[in-house]
Design a protein around this motif. Structure first.
Motif, PDB file in Angstrom:
ATOM      1  N   ALA A 162      59.116  34.918  88.121  1.00  0.00           N
ATOM      2  CA  ALA A 162      60.170  35.885  89.354  1.00  0.00           C
ATOM      3  C   ALA A 162      59.774  35.733  90.737  1.00  0.00           C
ATOM      4  O   ALA A 162      58.374  35.564  90.632  1.00  0.00           O
ATOM      5  CB  ALA A 162      60.147  37.372  88.383  1.00  0.00           C
ATOM      6  N   GLY A 163      60.757  35.561  91.413  1.00  0.00           N
ATOM      7  CA  GLY A 163      60.757  35.848  92.725  1.00  0.00           C
ATOM      8  C   GLY A 163      61.748  36.016  93.221  1.00  0.00           C
ATOM      9  O   GLY A 163      62.985  36.092  92.928  1.00  0.00           O
ATOM     10  N   VAL A 199      64.381  38.008  91.362  1.00  0.00           N
ATOM     11  CA  VAL A 199      65.114  37.510  89.752  1.00  0.00           C
ATOM     12  C   VAL A 199      64.001  36.632  89.484  1.00  0.00           C
ATOM     13  O   VAL A 199      63.702  35.700  89.208  1.00  0.00           O
ATOM     14  CB  VAL A 199      66.160  35.823  90.865  1.00  0.00           C
ATOM     15  CG1 VAL A 199      67.283  35.366  89.944  1.00  0.00           C
ATOM     16  CG2 VAL A 199      67.589  37.188  92.249  1.00  0.00           C
ATOM     17  N   GLN A 200      64.208  36.575  88.233  1.00  0.00           N
ATOM     18  CA  GLN A 200      63.414  36.088  86.837  1.00  0.00           C
ATOM     19  C   GLN A 200      64.070  35.348  86.054  1.00  0.00           C
ATOM     20  O   GLN A 200      65.272  35.121  85.737  1.00  0.00           O
ATOM     21  CB  GLN A 200      63.208  37.781  86.188  1.00  0.00           C
ATOM     22  CG  GLN A 200      62.583  37.066  84.943  1.00  0.00           C
ATOM     23  CD  GLN A 200      61.557  38.458  83.985  1.00  0.00           C
ATOM     24  OE1 GLN A 200      62.647  39.609  83.815  1.00  0.00           O
ATOM     25  NE2 GLN A 200      60.078  38.322  83.150  1.00  0.00           N
ATOM     26  N   PHE A 201      63.086  33.671  85.545  1.00  0.00           N
ATOM     27  CA  PHE A 201      64.237  33.170  84.872  1.00  0.00           C
ATOM     28  C   PHE A 201      63.051  33.004  84.052  1.00  0.00           C
ATOM     29  O   PHE A 201      61.759  33.320  84.286  1.00  0.00           O
ATOM     30  CB  PHE A 201      63.528  31.756  85.684  1.00  0.00           C
ATOM     31  CG  PHE A 201      64.130  30.771  84.623  1.00  0.00           C
ATOM     32  CD1 PHE A 201      64.781  30.209  84.181  1.00  0.00           C
ATOM     33  CD2 PHE A 201      62.839  29.809  83.336  1.00  0.00           C
ATOM     34  CE1 PHE A 201      65.680  29.561  83.025  1.00  0.00           C
ATOM     35  CE2 PHE A 201      63.563  29.144  82.956  1.00  0.00           C
ATOM     36  CZ  PHE A 201      64.330  28.537  82.548  1.00  0.00           C
ATOM     37  N   ILE A 202      63.225  33.389  82.751  1.00  0.00           N
ATOM     38  CA  ILE A 202      62.642  33.061  81.228  1.00  0.00           C
ATOM     39  C   ILE A 202      63.019  32.054  80.405  1.00  0.00           C
ATOM     40  O   ILE A 202      64.015  32.070  80.406  1.00  0.00           O
ATOM     41  CB  ILE A 202      62.981  34.966  80.225  1.00  0.00           C
ATOM     42  CG1 ILE A 202      62.455  35.961  81.047  1.00  0.00           C
ATOM     43  CG2 ILE A 202      61.751  34.397  79.364  1.00  0.00           C
ATOM     44  CD1 ILE A 202      62.322  37.297  81.020  1.00  0.00           C
ATOM     45  N   ALA A 243      69.208  39.380  87.253  1.00  0.00           N
ATOM     46  CA  ALA A 243      69.078  39.714  88.230  1.00  0.00           C
ATOM     47  C   ALA A 243      69.716  41.092  88.432  1.00  0.00           C
ATOM     48  O   ALA A 243      71.137  40.945  87.422  1.00  0.00           O
ATOM     49  CB  ALA A 243      70.631  38.773  88.575  1.00  0.00           C
ATOM     50  N   THR A 244      69.078  41.605  89.533  1.00  0.00           N
ATOM     51  CA  THR A 244      70.109  43.880  89.620  1.00  0.00           C
ATOM     52  C   THR A 244      70.733  42.847  91.225  1.00  0.00           C
ATOM     53  O   THR A 244      70.115  42.412  92.143  1.00  0.00           O
ATOM     54  CB  THR A 244      68.960  44.380  89.546  1.00  0.00           C
ATOM     55  OG1 THR A 244      68.304  44.476  88.606  1.00  0.00           O
ATOM     56  CG2 THR A 244      69.623  45.591  90.166  1.00  0.00           C
ATOM     57  N   TRP A 245      72.395  43.888  91.057  1.00  0.00           N
ATOM     58  CA  TRP A 245      73.224  43.594  91.643  1.00  0.00           C
ATOM     59  C   TRP A 245      73.572  45.002  92.618  1.00  0.00           C
ATOM     60  O   TRP A 245      72.765  45.684  91.567  1.00  0.00           O
ATOM     61  CB  TRP A 245      73.810  42.481  91.740  1.00  0.00           C
ATOM     62  CG  TRP A 245      74.779  43.228  90.501  1.00  0.00           C
ATOM     63  CD1 TRP A 245      74.655  42.293  89.172  1.00  0.00           C
ATOM     64  CD2 TRP A 245      76.322  44.158  90.911  1.00  0.00           C
ATOM     65  NE1 TRP A 245      75.595  43.525  88.739  1.00  0.00           N
ATOM     66  CE2 TRP A 245      76.612  44.195  89.503  1.00  0.00           C
ATOM     67  CE3 TRP A 245      76.916  44.270  91.612  1.00  0.00           C
ATOM     68  CZ2 TRP A 245      77.968  44.973  89.011  1.00  0.00           C
ATOM     69  CZ3 TRP A 245      77.493  45.266  91.623  1.00  0.00           C
ATOM     70  CH2 TRP A 245      78.720  45.821  90.070  1.00  0.00           C
ATOM     71  N   GLY A 246      74.062  44.874  93.243  1.00  0.00           N
ATOM     72  CA  GLY A 246      73.916  46.270  93.892  1.00  0.00           C
ATOM     73  C   GLY A 246      75.472  46.037  95.070  1.00  0.00           C
ATOM     74  O   GLY A 246      75.363  44.879  95.558  1.00  0.00           O
ATOM     75  N   GLY A 247      76.152  46.681  95.250  1.00  0.00           N
ATOM     76  CA  GLY A 247      77.123  46.550  95.877  1.00  0.00           C
ATOM     77  C   GLY A 247      78.078  48.424  95.849  1.00  0.00           C
ATOM     78  O   GLY A 247      77.170  49.256  95.433  1.00  0.00           O
ATOM     79  N   GLN A 263      57.405  18.625  90.905  1.00  0.00           N
ATOM     80  CA  GLN A 263      57.777  19.863  91.154  1.00  0.00           C
ATOM     81  C   GLN A 263      58.756  19.724  91.046  1.00  0.00           C
ATOM     82  O   GLN A 263      59.930  19.385  90.795  1.00  0.00           O
ATOM     83  CB  GLN A 263      57.371  20.392  92.709  1.00  0.00           C
ATOM     84  CG  GLN A 263      55.494  20.389  93.129  1.00  0.00           C
ATOM     85  CD  GLN A 263      55.097  21.891  93.226  1.00  0.00           C
ATOM     86  OE1 GLN A 263      55.334  22.565  92.945  1.00  0.00           O
ATOM     87  NE2 GLN A 263      54.541  21.004  92.255  1.00  0.00           N
ATOM     88  N   LEU A 264      59.558  21.185  89.951  1.00  0.00           N
ATOM     89  CA  LEU A 264      60.537  21.661  89.897  1.00  0.00           C
ATOM     90  C   LEU A 264      60.640  22.864  90.614  1.00  0.00           C
ATOM     91  O   LEU A 264      60.182  23.833  89.881  1.00  0.00           O
ATOM     92  CB  LEU A 264      60.594  21.984  88.031  1.00  0.00           C
ATOM     93  CG  LEU A 264      61.898  22.292  87.813  1.00  0.00           C
ATOM     94  CD1 LEU A 264      62.237  20.942  85.680  1.00  0.00           C
ATOM     95  CD2 LEU A 264      61.831  23.448  87.138  1.00  0.00           C
ATOM     96  N   ASP A 265      61.698  23.248  91.246  1.00  0.00           N
ATOM     97  CA  ASP A 265      62.186  24.451  92.079  1.00  0.00           C
ATOM     98  C   ASP A 265      63.630  24.512  91.427  1.00  0.00           C
ATOM     99  O   ASP A 265      64.926  24.203  91.545  1.00  0.00           O
ATOM    100  CB  ASP A 265      62.759  23.903  93.630  1.00  0.00           C
ATOM    101  CG  ASP A 265      62.852  24.802  94.512  1.00  0.00           C
ATOM    102  OD1 ASP A 265      62.215  26.653  93.642  1.00  0.00           O
ATOM    103  OD2 ASP A 265      63.473  25.036  95.635  1.00  0.00           O
ATOM    104  N   LEU A 266      63.349  25.790  90.757  1.00  0.00           N
ATOM    105  CA  LEU A 266      64.446  27.019  90.097  1.00  0.00           C
ATOM    106  C   LEU A 266      65.005  27.647  91.139  1.00  0.00           C
ATOM    107  O   LEU A 266      66.371  27.866  90.674  1.00  0.00           O
ATOM    108  CB  LEU A 266      63.625  28.015  88.703  1.00  0.00           C
ATOM    109  CG  LEU A 266      63.208  27.248  87.292  1.00  0.00           C
ATOM    110  CD1 LEU A 266      61.991  28.120  87.139  1.00  0.00           C
ATOM    111  CD2 LEU A 266      64.411  26.846  86.905  1.00  0.00           C
ATOM    112  N   GLN A 267      64.624  27.497  92.015  1.00  0.00           N
ATOM    113  CA  GLN A 267      65.345  28.594  93.491  1.00  0.00           C
ATOM    114  C   GLN A 267      67.722  28.348  93.153  1.00  0.00           C
ATOM    115  O   GLN A 267      68.202  28.664  93.433  1.00  0.00           O
ATOM    116  CB  GLN A 267      64.552  29.039  94.495  1.00  0.00           C
ATOM    117  CG  GLN A 267      65.756  29.400  95.074  1.00  0.00           C
ATOM    118  CD  GLN A 267      64.844  30.098  96.343  1.00  0.00           C
ATOM    119  OE1 GLN A 267      63.620  29.483  96.677  1.00  0.00           O
ATOM    120  NE2 GLN A 267      65.590  31.164  97.436  1.00  0.00           N
ATOM    121  N   PRO A 268      67.242  26.788  93.610  1.00  0.00           N
ATOM    122  CA  PRO A 268      68.743  26.293  93.524  1.00  0.00           C
ATOM    123  C   PRO A 268      68.998  26.622  92.216  1.00  0.00           C
ATOM    124  O   PRO A 268      70.804  27.071  92.774  1.00  0.00           O
ATOM    125  CB  PRO A 268      68.748  24.776  94.037  1.00  0.00           C
ATOM    126  CG  PRO A 268      67.746  24.720  93.877  1.00  0.00           C
ATOM    127  CD  PRO A 268      66.814  25.568  93.980  1.00  0.00           C
TER     128      PRO A 268
END
Length: 168
Positions: A27-28, A46-49, A67-71, A108-113
């Protein structure tokens, strides 16, 4: 000073063993993740499991993004939040196809994208506090969900006034 990206994972062990897989729970925060009406706050992780699996083409990431969103409600402007739980099944490879697969940087694997693309597509374009939200009164601005302002609402369009006078 660079900050560590918790969504960037070392996969050197998987690259050495074809067919190997590993469970992942990371999560990050992801900055600037929104569509103008709904957003994931930068303070929210935001979490990836899921699992990472080595295949001949690269590494497949399968799992769930949370993910938790707001608006604000698009009708009454009340603040609201929601949770997203999105299934992903994506390929990371050394020579990615733009728009189809993600980059695998050496070991390295970047999950952010992946997380950014997935969540951005699932954020509501018109967030509503309830399907039957009455919204704000166009005359006085009162929240019609909590009060009856008594304003007379004229939904007619003045551009069609000349046609209303025709007797057909």
């Amino acid at each position: 000073m660079t900050t560590a990206n918790p969504l960037r994972i070392s996969v050197s062990d998987l690259l050495r063993r074809p067919g190997a897989s590993r469970a992942v729970d990371v999560a990050g925060p992801v900055s600037d993740l929104g569509n103008g009406v709904a957003e994931v706050p930068a303070s929210e992780a935001v979490q990836f499991i899921g699992t990472l699996e080595r295949i001949s083409e690269g590494i497949v990431a399968r799992g769930i993004v949370h993910a938790t969103w707001g608006g604000l409600c698009s009708r009454c402007l009340q603040p609201l939040t929601g949770d997203l739980e999105i299934h992903v099944d994506e390929l990371f490879e050394t020579d990615p196809l733009e728009g189809e697969t993600y980059a695998l940087d050496s070991d390295q694997l970047d999950l952010q994208p992946l997380v950014r693309d997935t969540v951005a597509l699932e954020l509501p374009a018109v967030p509503l506090c309830a399907d039957d939200c009455a919204g704000l009164c166009p005359n006085c601005g009162a929240d019609r969900n909590s009060t009856d302002c008594g304003c007379e609402i004229d939904d007619s369009d003045p551009r069609w006034a000349a046609l209303r006078s025709l007797d057909l």
